[in-house]
Design an enzyme around this catalytic site. Sequence first.
Site, PDB file in Angstrom:
ATOM      1  N   CYS A  42      -1.219  -3.191  -2.618  1.00  0.00           N
ATOM      2  CA  CYS A  42       0.161  -2.785  -2.887  1.00  0.00           C
ATOM      3  C   CYS A  42       0.963  -2.834  -1.583  1.00  0.00           C
ATOM      4  CB  CYS A  42       0.201  -1.373  -3.467  1.00  0.00           C
ATOM      5  SG  CYS A  42       1.876  -0.840  -3.930  1.00  0.00           S
ATOM      6  N   ASP A  44       3.010  -0.769  -0.627  1.00  0.00           N
ATOM      7  CA  ASP A  44       3.223   0.615  -0.170  1.00  0.00           C
ATOM      8  C   ASP A  44       2.823   0.792   1.301  1.00  0.00           C
ATOM      9  OD1 ASP A  44       2.753   3.504   0.278  1.00  0.00           O
ATOM     10  OD2 ASP A  44       3.128   3.656  -1.873  1.00  0.00           O
ATOM     11  N   ARG A  46       1.924   3.208   2.891  1.00  0.00           N
ATOM     12  CA  ARG A  46       0.845   4.162   3.170  1.00  0.00           C
ATOM     13  C   ARG A  46      -0.548   3.578   2.948  1.00  0.00           C
ATOM     14  NH1 ARG A  46       3.253   8.340  -1.041  1.00  0.00           N
ATOM     15  NH2 ARG A  46       3.412   6.319  -2.069  1.00  0.00           N
ATOM     16  N   HIS A  98      -3.727   1.986  -5.628  1.00  0.00           N
ATOM     17  CA  HIS A  98      -3.798   3.328  -5.036  1.00  0.00           C
ATOM     18  C   HIS A  98      -3.206   4.353  -5.995  1.00  0.00           C
ATOM     19  CE1 HIS A  98       0.533   3.652  -3.812  1.00  0.00           C
ATOM     20  NE2 HIS A  98       0.445   2.349  -3.977  1.00  0.00           N
ATOM     21  N   CYS A 101       0.789   5.441  -7.218  1.00  0.00           N
ATOM     22  CA  CYS A 101       1.550   4.208  -6.945  1.00  0.00           C
ATOM     23  C   CYS A 101       2.945   4.253  -7.594  1.00  0.00           C
ATOM     24  CB  CYS A 101       0.781   2.998  -7.478  1.00  0.00           C
ATOM     25  SG  CYS A 101       1.604   1.421  -7.174  1.00  0.00           S
TER      26      CYS A 101
HETATM   27 CO    CO Z   1       1.827   1.195  -4.880  1.00  0.00          CO
END
Ligand code: CO
Length: 211
Positions: A42, A44, A46, A98, A101
Amino acid sequence: MTPYEKLLEENKAWAGEMIDEDPDYFNRLAHLQTPEFLWIGCSDSRVPADKITGTQPGEIFVHRNIANMVVHTDVNLLSVLDYAVNHLKVKHVIVCGHYGCGGIKAAMTNHDYQHVLNMWLRNIKDVYSMYRKELNEIKNEEQRTDRLVELNVKEQVMHLAQTAIIQRAWAHEQRPHLHGWVYGLKDGLIKSVFEMPAGTHIDNLYEYDNL
Ligand code: CO
């Protein structure tokens, strides 16, 4: 110093540290890329693939998009897959989602995100639709989201197995092994939720017979 200038300063400091440790470091990397892993994760911020797996530059080939999707019309994803499998000869392809998400959460709402985001999230809604019965039985919203994260990873791994790129490599070179993982933002740990070793048979409708 503005935040973006700080990035450039940090970069200089990092490059200096690497050379202090190993003067030949960049010279060696510049001439060699032989990663064993393709990571589809992803976007993302993090979930940085290298940090959470303790891997170094040169060890993981990475593709990231919203909610780690494998969409069979996505030329970007397919190009990365083709290159990683046929040229870099990776032994493992990892789809890593994750928990928590944002893309998965967005797809579970009825909100109109407009234009291309709706198009992208539609792929996740389709996964929800396939597992609607199981998911609707989970009353806790966070748990339902986390289960969809797991099921979505499994579906994306199956999408990989449906490509001729993977099936050809399986038939001729018995690789790569496909992995479906989920990373926990709360504890930093990765859990394996689905595995497809090379040569796994899939729905006959999607199997090519002239590879
Ligand atoms: Co995500």
